[in-house]
Write an enzyme that holds these catalytic residues in place. Structure first.
Site: not given
Length: 217
Positions: A82, A197, A199
């Protein structure tokens, strides 16, 4: 055992990044580090980031970690996430009042610009909103080891108002459409970075992190 340093300069949700990396590669030693020695002793480095670019760059400089990050980028596998991706470039148009831009790390040529989508409508008739928040597809611009096991145009999770404009087209590893076609992943030598992202991107995000852990550029 591979040691992965997640750079903690006081900005970003590091816990979710660490949890995702541990889930993707339980054999790795994942550490959140806030000292230069932690970066220098690691085998691989993850540079996360969220929020405003001026705050992120200021925090990185104040933390004393900036030089260690630059050193690591010269030789170690590095993953930017990001704002961590955006920080790798030369400058960002996200700047403090009274200034035109924020200087960044300058590890890749190019700049960071804001979505300009005023008045534009999506195919369903709704207006584009900034920031982009939610799932979107990533078109793989070229083969790369970190794309292994990830189908082209897979879905990943985005939260951002700015994106990178790479000066060298060879550095573009993925693109996404949101009103405009923008760069959503970049790669150069031992560096890979994403606007989205991993994650927060379920199985495909974990696969991307898994590939990073086993990548030998």
């Amino acid at each position: 055992m591979t040691t992965i340093a997640i750079v903690d300069y006081g900005v970003g949700n590091l816990r979710s990044v660490a949890q995702a990396l541990r889930a993707a590669a339980p054999e790795a030693d994942v550490r959140v580090v806030d000292a230069p020695e932690g970066i220098r002793s690691a085998d691989r480095v993850v540079l996360p980031g969220q929020g405003a670019m001026p705050d992120c760059m200021s925090a990185l400089g104040a933390s004393g970690l900036q030089e260690a990050v630059i050193e690591a980028a010269a030789s170690k596998p590095m993953f930017g996430v990001c704002v961590g991706e955006q920080m790798l470039f030369e400058s960002s148009s996200e700047a403090r009042p009274g200034t035109d831009k924020t200087p960044c790390l300058g590890l890749m040529p190019g700049e960071v610009i804001r979505f300009e989508l005023d008045g534009m409508t999506q195919p369903d008739g709704s207006r584009y909103k900034v920031p982009q928040m939610g799932w979107n597809r990533v078109k793989q611009s070229r083969p790369h080891p970190l794309w292994d096991g990830i189908p082209d145009e897979s879905w990943f999770y985005f939260v951002h108002s700015y994106f990178v404009r790479a000066q060298d087209p060879a550095h573009i590893a993925g693109e996404t459409e949101y009103g405009v076609v923008f760069t959503s992943a970049v790669a150069r030598d031992n560096i890979f970075a994403t606007q989205f992202h991993p994650e927060k991107s379920a199985a495909m995000g974990l696969q991307l992190y898994r590939n990073f852990v086993h990548w030998n550029p």
